[in-house]
Design an enzyme around this catalytic site. Structure first.
Site, PDB file in Angstrom:
ATOM      1  N   LYS A 144      -8.205  -2.208  -6.950  1.00 29.43           N
ATOM      2  CA  LYS A 144      -8.364  -3.685  -6.452  1.00 29.43           C
ATOM      3  C   LYS A 144      -8.035  -3.432  -4.382  1.00 29.43           C
ATOM      4  O   LYS A 144      -8.800  -3.664  -4.740  1.00 29.43           O
ATOM      5  CB  LYS A 144      -7.288  -4.583  -6.713  1.00 29.43           C
ATOM      6  CG  LYS A 144      -7.048  -5.867  -6.570  1.00 29.43           C
ATOM      7  CD  LYS A 144      -5.736  -6.736  -7.395  1.00 29.43           C
ATOM      8  CE  LYS A 144      -5.885  -8.397  -6.926  1.00 29.43           C
ATOM      9  NZ  LYS A 144      -5.233  -8.697  -8.316  1.00 29.43           N
ATOM     10  N   GLN A 145      -7.153  -2.600  -4.418  1.00 30.26           N
ATOM     11  CA  GLN A 145      -6.593  -3.109  -2.761  1.00 30.26           C
ATOM     12  C   GLN A 145      -5.769  -1.723  -2.874  1.00 30.26           C
ATOM     13  O   GLN A 145      -5.710  -0.534  -3.668  1.00 30.26           O
ATOM     14  CB  GLN A 145      -5.741  -3.864  -2.797  1.00 30.26           C
ATOM     15  CG  GLN A 145      -4.549  -3.784  -3.229  1.00 30.26           C
ATOM     16  CD  GLN A 145      -3.429  -4.833  -2.862  1.00 30.26           C
ATOM     17  OE1 GLN A 145      -3.304  -5.259  -2.202  1.00 30.26           O
ATOM     18  NE2 GLN A 145      -2.607  -5.648  -4.549  1.00 30.26           N
ATOM     19  N   TRP A 200       5.204  -9.854  -2.053  1.00 28.82           N
ATOM     20  CA  TRP A 200       5.594  -9.062  -1.166  1.00 28.82           C
ATOM     21  C   TRP A 200       4.530  -9.230   0.019  1.00 28.82           C
ATOM     22  O   TRP A 200       4.856  -8.432   1.231  1.00 28.82           O
ATOM     23  CB  TRP A 200       5.444  -7.572  -1.726  1.00 28.82           C
ATOM     24  CG  TRP A 200       3.213  -7.120  -2.185  1.00 28.82           C
ATOM     25  CD1 TRP A 200       2.665  -8.161  -2.791  1.00 28.82           C
ATOM     26  CD2 TRP A 200       2.820  -5.689  -2.141  1.00 28.82           C
ATOM     27  NE1 TRP A 200       1.360  -7.230  -2.592  1.00 28.82           N
ATOM     28  CE2 TRP A 200       1.670  -6.063  -2.455  1.00 28.82           C
ATOM     29  CE3 TRP A 200       3.571  -5.033  -1.620  1.00 28.82           C
ATOM     30  CZ2 TRP A 200       0.124  -4.983  -2.379  1.00 28.82           C
ATOM     31  CZ3 TRP A 200       2.395  -3.810  -1.058  1.00 28.82           C
ATOM     32  CH2 TRP A 200       1.122  -3.981  -1.705  1.00 28.82           C
ATOM     33  N   ASP A 201       3.932 -10.182  -0.215  1.00 28.10           N
ATOM     34  CA  ASP A 201       2.759  -9.819   1.065  1.00 28.10           C
ATOM     35  C   ASP A 201       4.245 -10.854   2.100  1.00 28.10           C
ATOM     36  O   ASP A 201       2.915 -10.353   3.428  1.00 28.10           O
ATOM     37  CB  ASP A 201       2.052 -11.905   0.761  1.00 28.10           C
ATOM     38  CG  ASP A 201       1.424 -11.649  -0.417  1.00 28.10           C
ATOM     39  OD1 ASP A 201       1.307 -10.873  -1.319  1.00 28.10           O
ATOM     40  OD2 ASP A 201       0.276 -12.109  -0.362  1.00 28.10           O
ATOM     41  N   GLU A 244      -2.946  -3.429  -8.597  1.00 30.50           N
ATOM     42  CA  GLU A 244      -3.014  -4.092  -9.927  1.00 30.50           C
ATOM     43  C   GLU A 244      -4.226  -4.341 -10.848  1.00 30.50           C
ATOM     44  O   GLU A 244      -3.846  -4.716 -12.329  1.00 30.50           O
ATOM     45  CB  GLU A 244      -2.850  -5.651  -9.516  1.00 30.50           C
ATOM     46  CG  GLU A 244      -1.717  -5.820  -8.951  1.00 30.50           C
ATOM     47  CD  GLU A 244      -1.685  -6.887  -8.387  1.00 30.50           C
ATOM     48  OE1 GLU A 244      -2.506  -8.511  -7.892  1.00 30.50           O
ATOM     49  OE2 GLU A 244      -0.633  -7.872  -7.831  1.00 30.50           O
TER      50      GLU A 244
HETATM   51  O1  IFM Z   1       0.432 -10.070  -4.124  1.00 27.45           O
HETATM   52  C1  IFM Z   1      -0.678  -9.994  -3.697  1.00 27.45           C
HETATM   53  C2  IFM Z   1      -1.302  -9.295  -4.929  1.00 27.45           C
HETATM   54  O2  IFM Z   1      -0.904  -7.664  -4.288  1.00 27.45           O
HETATM   55  C3  IFM Z   1      -2.990  -8.974  -5.382  1.00 27.45           C
HETATM   56  N1  IFM Z   1      -2.823 -10.820  -6.140  1.00 27.45           N
HETATM   57  C4  IFM Z   1      -2.453 -11.605  -5.024  1.00 27.45           C
HETATM   58  C5  IFM Z   1      -1.096 -12.036  -4.528  1.00 27.45           C
HETATM   59  C6  IFM Z   1      -0.957 -12.533  -3.863  1.00 27.45           C
HETATM   60  O3  IFM Z   1      -1.584 -12.748  -2.872  1.00 27.45           O
END
Ligand code: IFM
Length: 734
Positions: free
Chosen positions: A589-590, A338-339, A477
């Protein structure tokens, strides 16, 4: 004057070898080449990664992007001393291996040229300055060029130069190529090869222009052209090596085409190729440069991230996309996440829309893989893979590499991180809103958007008098297989609502396409009623008392960890606490609820106070274990008026690759952090948006010391220039 276009390494930093190999990469949207040295260096990881060339090694869990033969090797002997970067203590009286006397490397991001100057003394005492230059032509993506200049400072050395293509390459030890065809004749060397499982063929050819008699030899997998000559004091020799590359994704005869192209390119010569290459970069930057007045570090960082997006962005190919680590390293095996759609693509949609279209077309061409995945899981419509390669099938590995204790961890993202379906749909709509590319929407985009909506229609579960979605992984995640992620559920509502708007538009503006899609995707009145029902009754976890969105029910019952106390960290809180404990805590995580706010903002339909409450709840629990996080936080903090935090997060995001603050840049550039940084500036600091009347507007909140920001964006086919001045610019405090 300090050039704000240049990345510089001075002196040589062997301890940063692999970090610098990544950030000094050259590329042209077809391939990228890590900044390994022509003469080699212990433990360097030379790699040239070409879009779309994947191979699945026997025993490996998933396919990976294949390291192409290395076009860089040039070995130079000065009076018999092999030039190498010797870094041990130098014994000037007895320099057994020769001595390194000086070193500087620069990447000119304005023109995509990597240059290295080295002062070197041979064991005979002769001293030379070597200047290495290289670029991957942006004008002709099949052409790669190198120049070495040798200036004699002292002595009259005999010089031997050996230039090769190295076919003996690997990805972390695995050799993907077979069926080699190595040739050397008439000052031309070449290699043909085929990937062992996927059967992609490659052809590469090189020619050299230099003094002396050139001899080409096919040595094993390293065909080499060598020459020998002598130089007088103050004399200069120039060696030009031109290499070309084709694969069976481009042509039926990659080797023959590479040979023909190398003859043509060598005839034009290095200088002419460089002029055309620079002219092409000028065009790129003319649309993509963002200028910041008042913050030199930010200026360099913005050019750096844009450079890395541009060298990874496929200009002439709509069947490939940008992997999470671009083309600059082996991280994530070159897979696409999704990046691309939510972090990298917006930058391209606004500044290079034709490339953005290519990236969306990659998803369109891979719809069949997405449909297979939905069907295999018992659903309708299209569910894109969490990780994707050349075929569009799911390529997320199910197990991690062995942990320090030898065990492997189950990776659930390929099963449960289904929000990718909506992320891609979001990018389709954003592209259409900004470009007005109705043709893309009618022919391709609407099908992606509507078939992913069909997936959600079949995925939502009628339970407890409402709709729920179980077993998900949201952007955070650390929490796996949870029920009712607010990010997922709310984005699904947005997706289905937008599907109705889209269908309406199609009905009024493209009736036959509308009819075709209704038939093809089986958009019956019953299905649409079902979508309406989901929109009306989807469970959106919300705490009425605290006036916040709840990341998922049960989140606040988990152990609270005071994340801000874990400073100054050099690793994520997850790495400190371990995978198994972190899952049971509130560490995030984010950006998750924060990402939901960034993406929907006004459409989220909540007050500014609720957004602030969300921020105050989730920001202190987030450890930014993902490189995607800081930029998303910059964007939202800026819109919430939290200016100091916004700038702190901006700096954090800007340093991810430049300073290697996550310690993993050796594996490749963090493409999403790059795109995210630009997004944070345009949508966050500059507050750029399309208003309800379809006009572009800005609501700027520039960092206090930025005097102004200038940029250009394409909006509905026209290029618009903006200069945003900061009325209250103050110098940065010490
Ligand atoms: O897509 C990301 C995910 O959101 C977090 N872990 C790394 C992936 C790839 O950059």
């Amino acid at each position: 004057m300090h050039r704000l276009w240049t990345l510089k390494e001075f002196p040589f930093h062997p301890e940063k070898l692999l970090h610098h190999e990544t950030i000094f990469c050259v590329g042209n949207g077809y391939l990228s080449t890590r900044a390994s040295f022509e003469e080699g260096y212990p433990k360097q990881v030379p790699a040239t990664l070409v879009h779309g060339i994947y191979n699945h090694a026997p025993g490996a869990l998933v396919p990976e992007l294949v390291n192409a033969p290395n076009w860089l090797p040039i070995n130079i002997r000065i009076d018999g001393t092999l030039f190498q970067l010797i870094t041990e203590a130098i014994d000037f009286l007895h320099p057994a291996k020769g001595a390194l006397l000086g070193y500087q490397r620069t990447l000119d991001m304005e023109s995509g040229v990597l240059r290295r100057e080295v002062l070197f003394r041979a064991k005979t005492g002769s001293i030379v300055r070597l200047v290495f230059e290289r670029f991957a032509s942006l004008h002709d993506q099949h052409v790669l060029a190198q120049r070495v200049q040798i200036f004699v400072i002292d002595g009259n050395p005999e010089i031997i130069v050996e230039s090769s293509i190295d076919g003996d390459v690997d990805n972390n030890g695995y050799k993907h190529w077979g069926d080699f065809n190595v040739e050397a004749a008439d000052n031309m060397i070449s290699i043909g090869a085929k990937t062992q499982q996927s059967g992609y063929r490659i052809g590469m050819a090189s020619k050299v222009k230099a003094s002396g008699k050139l001899r080409a030899k096919a040595h094993g997998l390293q065909p080499t052209i060598s020459t020998k000559f002598t130089l007088q004091p103050q004399e200069t020799a120039t060696i030009d090596k031109i290499t070309t590359i084709y694969t069976s994704r481009d042509t039926e005869e990659p080797l023959a085409d590479a040979k023909q192209k190398v003859s043509e390119a060598a005839k034009k010569g290095y200088d002419t190729l460089l002029v055309k290459h620079r002219a092409e970069w000028r065009k790129y930057w003319d649309s993509s440069d963002i200028q910041v007045d008042g913050d030199e570090e930010a200026q360099i960082a913005l050019r750096f991230v844009m450079y890395h997006i541009l060298i990874a962005a496929p200009r002439n190919d709509d069947r490939v996309s940008i992997g999470a680590k671009t083309l600059s390293g082996f991280g994530y095996k070159g897979h696409v996440f999704w990046d691309t759609e939510l972090f990298i693509l917006p930058t391209l949609t606004l500044t290079q829309p034709t490339i953005a279209r290519n990236l969306l077309m990659y998803r369109y061409h891979n719809l069949s893989g997405a449909r297979n995945k939905a069907r295999a899981n018992g659903y309708e419509g299209a569910l894109f893979p969490w990780e994707s390669a050349d075929t569009g099938e799911e390529t997320t590995p199910q197990w991690s590499d062995p942990q320090p204790d030898g065990t492997r961890i189950r990776i659930w993202t390929g099963d449960s991180e289904q929000h990718i379906a909506t992320d891609i749909a979001y990018a389709v709509l954003q592209y259409w809103h900004w470009t007005g590319d109705d043709e893309f929407l009618r022919k391709n985009g609407a099908e992606i958007f509507l078939d992913t909506a069909v997936f959600w229609g079949s995925r939502a579960e009628a339970k407890n008098g409402r709709y729920e979605i179980s077993q998900q992984i949201g952007p955070d995640e650390y929490h796996e297989n949870i029920d009712n992620s607010v990010f997922v559920n709310r984005m699904v509502v947005w997706h289905l609502q937008s599907a109705f708007n889209l269908l309406n538009w199609l009905k009024n503006n493209a009736a036959s396409d509308c009819e075709r899609l209704v038939q093809q995707l089986n958009l019956t009145p019953q299905r649409l009623d079902h979508w309406r029902d989901i929109i009306a009754k989807m469970y959106i976890p919300f705490d009425e008392q605290k006036q916040i969105h709840v990341q998922f029910p049960g989140f606040f019952d988990l152990e609270y960890i005071p994340v801000p106390l874990y400073e100054p960290r050099t690793m994520s809180v997850q790495a400190i606490l371990g995978h198994h404990r972190t899952i049971k805590t509130q560490v995030i995580k984010q950006a998750d609820v924060v990402a939901l706010m960034a993406l929907l903002w006004d459409e989220l339909g909540v007050s500014h106070q609720v957004k602030l409450n969300n921020w105050n709840t989730y920001y202190p629990r987030t450890d930014h274990g993902s490189s995607l996080s800081p930029a998303m936080h910059t964007w939202v903090a800026s819109k919430l008026g939290l200016d100091e935090t916004a700038y702190e997060m901006f700096q954090h995001a800007a340093e991810i690759d430049l300073k290697d603050n996550k310690g993993n840049v050796r594996d490749g550039i963090h493409g999403a952090a790059c795109g995210g940084l630009i997004q944070a500036v345009l949508f966050g600091f500059c507050g750029l948006y399309i208003n309800a009347q379809g006009k572009l507007e800005t609501e700027p909140r520039l960092p206090a010391h930025w005097k102004q920001v200038s940029f250009k964006v394409y909006y509905r086919g026209k290029r618009r220039s903006f200069t945003i001045k900061n009325p209250v610019a103050v110098p940065p405090s010490e």
